[in-house]
Enzyme design. Structure first.
Site, PDB file in Angstrom:
ATOM      1  N   ASP A 113     -24.368 -18.223 -22.263  1.00 51.27           N
ATOM      2  CA  ASP A 113     -25.497 -19.003 -22.802  1.00 51.27           C
ATOM      3  C   ASP A 113     -25.426 -19.006 -24.462  1.00 51.27           C
ATOM      4  O   ASP A 113     -26.131 -19.874 -25.039  1.00 51.27           O
ATOM      5  CB  ASP A 113     -26.627 -18.087 -22.346  1.00 51.27           C
ATOM      6  CG  ASP A 113     -26.864 -18.194 -20.912  1.00 51.27           C
ATOM      7  OD1 ASP A 113     -26.865 -19.319 -20.151  1.00 51.27           O
ATOM      8  OD2 ASP A 113     -27.221 -17.055 -20.259  1.00 51.27           O
ATOM      9  N   GLU A 127     -24.180 -13.025 -18.519  1.00 47.39           N
ATOM     10  CA  GLU A 127     -24.660 -14.356 -18.219  1.00 47.39           C
ATOM     11  C   GLU A 127     -26.267 -13.906 -17.903  1.00 47.39           C
ATOM     12  O   GLU A 127     -26.831 -12.825 -17.552  1.00 47.39           O
ATOM     13  CB  GLU A 127     -24.268 -14.540 -16.721  1.00 47.39           C
ATOM     14  CG  GLU A 127     -24.775 -16.076 -16.639  1.00 47.39           C
ATOM     15  CD  GLU A 127     -24.020 -17.116 -17.281  1.00 47.39           C
ATOM     16  OE1 GLU A 127     -24.410 -18.218 -17.290  1.00 47.39           O
ATOM     17  OE2 GLU A 127     -22.820 -16.704 -17.644  1.00 47.39           O
ATOM     18  N   LYS A 185     -20.976 -19.731 -10.694  1.00 49.36           N
ATOM     19  CA  LYS A 185     -20.272 -19.453 -11.832  1.00 49.36           C
ATOM     20  C   LYS A 185     -18.864 -19.141 -11.594  1.00 49.36           C
ATOM     21  O   LYS A 185     -17.876 -19.808 -12.216  1.00 49.36           O
ATOM     22  CB  LYS A 185     -20.859 -18.416 -12.816  1.00 49.36           C
ATOM     23  CG  LYS A 185     -20.488 -18.597 -14.290  1.00 49.36           C
ATOM     24  CD  LYS A 185     -21.239 -19.373 -14.848  1.00 49.36           C
ATOM     25  CE  LYS A 185     -20.837 -19.403 -16.710  1.00 49.36           C
ATOM     26  NZ  LYS A 185     -21.949 -20.015 -17.127  1.00 49.36           N
ATOM     27  N   TYR A 244       0.745  -1.139  -0.087  1.00 49.78           N
ATOM     28  CA  TYR A 244       0.012   0.000   0.042  1.00 49.78           C
ATOM     29  C   TYR A 244       0.820   1.247  -0.055  1.00 49.78           C
ATOM     30  O   TYR A 244       1.909   1.322  -0.648  1.00 49.78           O
ATOM     31  CB  TYR A 244      -0.884  -0.265   1.207  1.00 49.78           C
ATOM     32  CG  TYR A 244      -2.115   0.971   0.805  1.00 49.78           C
ATOM     33  CD1 TYR A 244      -3.052   0.690  -0.198  1.00 49.78           C
ATOM     34  CD2 TYR A 244      -2.493   1.765   1.943  1.00 49.78           C
ATOM     35  CE1 TYR A 244      -3.845   1.640  -0.353  1.00 49.78           C
ATOM     36  CE2 TYR A 244      -3.571   2.537   2.026  1.00 49.78           C
ATOM     37  CZ  TYR A 244      -4.269   2.711   0.764  1.00 49.78           C
ATOM     38  OH  TYR A 244      -5.296   3.669   0.570  1.00 49.78           O
ATOM     39  N   GLY A 247     -33.186 -19.472 -29.552  1.00 51.87           N
ATOM     40  CA  GLY A 247     -32.634 -18.351 -28.451  1.00 51.87           C
ATOM     41  C   GLY A 247     -31.239 -18.184 -28.439  1.00 51.87           C
ATOM     42  O   GLY A 247     -30.624 -18.531 -29.567  1.00 51.87           O
ATOM     43  N   ASN A 253     -21.585 -26.276 -20.886  1.00 51.75           N
ATOM     44  CA  ASN A 253     -20.855 -25.220 -21.152  1.00 51.75           C
ATOM     45  C   ASN A 253     -19.614 -25.143 -20.195  1.00 51.75           C
ATOM     46  O   ASN A 253     -18.638 -24.142 -20.516  1.00 51.75           O
ATOM     47  CB  ASN A 253     -21.506 -23.695 -21.414  1.00 51.75           C
ATOM     48  CG  ASN A 253     -22.373 -23.361 -19.941  1.00 51.75           C
ATOM     49  OD1 ASN A 253     -22.228 -24.033 -18.834  1.00 51.75           O
ATOM     50  ND2 ASN A 253     -23.504 -22.545 -20.204  1.00 51.75           N
ATOM     51  N   ALA A 299     -28.356 -20.026 -27.366  1.00 45.37           N
ATOM     52  CA  ALA A 299     -27.563 -21.153 -27.885  1.00 45.37           C
ATOM     53  C   ALA A 299     -27.568 -21.535 -29.199  1.00 45.37           C
ATOM     54  O   ALA A 299     -26.786 -21.683 -29.684  1.00 45.37           O
ATOM     55  CB  ALA A 299     -28.014 -22.319 -26.928  1.00 45.37           C
TER      56      ALA A 299
END
Length: 446
Positions: free
Chosen positions: A167, A141, A99, A44, A201, A336, A203
């Site tokens: 997705d 996502e 995730k 720091y 959609g 995935n 995918a």
């Protein structure tokens, strides 16, 4: 039925009990040595000023002097969360946290959940642009369609870091990997085959793009949405031009696969070599008799969760040779999580400015190759499990090498260089995590 409901209630209560006990799945931990107050003069003030001055002159130094190089934002507006639909942003946090857990365990990537209320596309995009200096990559996502397509396209153009919508690209890459191996098993040429995509959609629209880039003739692809085959003569084409240009362009490019306007799914499947369904939970969405009308040794991917569009055993009874689903308790799971940890590991390690379709296809090809070389192909084994650690190293290597070839890498690497690097990072994560478990610092589930 009453027994099933009671069982679900007990399981739900147990899950909430576990979540409450742990208070989340991830945490932030220091990674530098601190043995006394004098160390803060380095980490720091005043020492940190040296890093700030260097980065101010060259912002790319932030990838070398800070944790930004390994930091990914998982961003959602909670408009399409799992199979639950539109939720309050806070309700999406457990999913994004899960995730982040997978990112770390399988890719050694530090990921931060960011849930927000900016659901208007322009505001959402602006938020992500403003966050760019903090992160090395962005994983979009659980975003409703067609907004997810606009956001991905826009942010890929605007940002100088990798942007990915799991997705779309993740599921599509896993599907492509599965298809590559499934077609090997049935002895057909993927690029010369007729493929039906049920569901338009995230995918399947991404899968259509990948198939086209892989060399499949668009006129051999039929895309079916809730209103039927996408066709240039469909009555809602004018509306699609403004409401969903992605469907509009597919209709023009495929010409409905040579079918008549208004053709049904049953008609689309006649003589088809493969079906990839990513639509709505079944069973019964796809009928056994429709599978019987497909070509010799058909391939059926029924990816809806929690219940596939047709049960695997029904598809097999109807003649399907290779069947895949999205479920972990059934053979050939299209997951995935096979893709995104390695994709980001490779993209981050070469400081990539983007994740191109070529990089995603390289990931799919590597997963397919790994399965064939290291596991062996069978009708019920076209993809590896996500816990096969080696596949993640190899995906990272393939993606890094693709980024280097496509000139989007700030620090180009060969396949071999990234394979060694990715293995070292991911194995270090596994050792640290294993040490915490062994020391009892992470309480094991009973």
């Amino acid at each position: 039925m009453a027994g099933d409901s009671s069982s679900d209630d007990i399981r739900g209560a147990r899950i909430i009990e576990i979540y409450r006990r742990y208070g989340g799945k991830i945490e932030v931990m220091p990674k530098v040595p601190v043995s006394g107050v004098e160390d803060f003069a380095i980490w720091y003030t005043p020492g940190v000023a040296e890093a700030s001055i260097r980065i101010n002159k060259d912002p790319d130094e932030s990838f070398e002097l800070t944790s930004r190089w390994n930091m990914v934002a998982i961003v959602t507006d909670a408009t399409r969360v799992l199979g639950l639909g539109k939720l309050q942003p806070e309700a999406a946090y457990p999913v994004m946290e899960g995730k982040a857990l997978i990112f770390k365990l399988f890719g050694g990537v530090d990921a931060v959940p960011i849930v927000h209320r900016r659901r208007e596309p322009g505001a959402f995009a602006s938020l992500v642009k403003d966050l760019e200096p903090s992160f090395g990559g962005v994983n979009l996502e659980d975003i409703e369609s067609p907004k997810c397509f606009y956001l991905l396209d826009f942010l890929r153009m605007e940002l100088e870091i990798p942007v990915w919508h799991d997705d779309q690209q993740g599921t599509a890459a896993a599907s492509l990997a599965g298809l590559i191996n499934a077609f090997k098993i049935v002895g057909k040429n993927l690029r010369e085959s007729r493929i039906v995509l049920l569901g338009a959609g995230a995918a399947n629209i991404a899968l259509y793009r990948f198939l086209k880039a892989y060399g499949v003739n668009p006129r051999n692809i039929v895309v079916v949405d809730s209103r039927g085959v996408l066709h240039p003569e469909r009555e809602d084409m004018d509306r699609l031009l403004f409401s969903n240009r992605y469907k509009y362009e597919i209709a023009l490019e495929t010409e409905g696969g040579g079918l008549a306007p208004g053709s049904s799914l049953e008609e689309a499947l006649r003589g088809a070599d493969a079906l990839v369904a990513a639509s709505r939970p079944g069973p019964g969405v796809v009928k056994k008799e429709w599978i019987k009308g497909m070509s010799r040794d058909p391939i059926v991917f029924a990816l809806a969760n929690p219940t596939p569009e047709i049960w695997p055993w029904e598809a097999r009874e109807a003649g399907a040779r290779v069947v895949a689903t999205g479920r972990s308790d059934l053979p050939n799971q299209v997951n995935n999580a096979l893709v995104f940890p390695g994709v980001f590991r490779g993209a981050l390690d070469v400081r990539s400015r983007a994740i191109t379709d070529g990089m995603a296809i390289a990931a799919a090809e590597e997963i397919a190759r790994y399965t064939e070389e290291e596991i062996g192909l069978e009708e019920d084994r076209i993809l590896p499990p996500i816990t096969d650690w080696q596949v993640h190293y190899r995906v990272a290597a393939a993606v890094a090498w693709a980024a280097s070839r496509e000139k989007v890498a700030r620090k180009p690497r060969t396949y071999a260089e990234e394979l060694e690097n990715a293995r070292a990072i991911i194995e270090t994560t596994r050792r640290k995590y294993g040490a915490l478990l062994s020391a009892g610092l992470i309480e094991r589930l009973v």
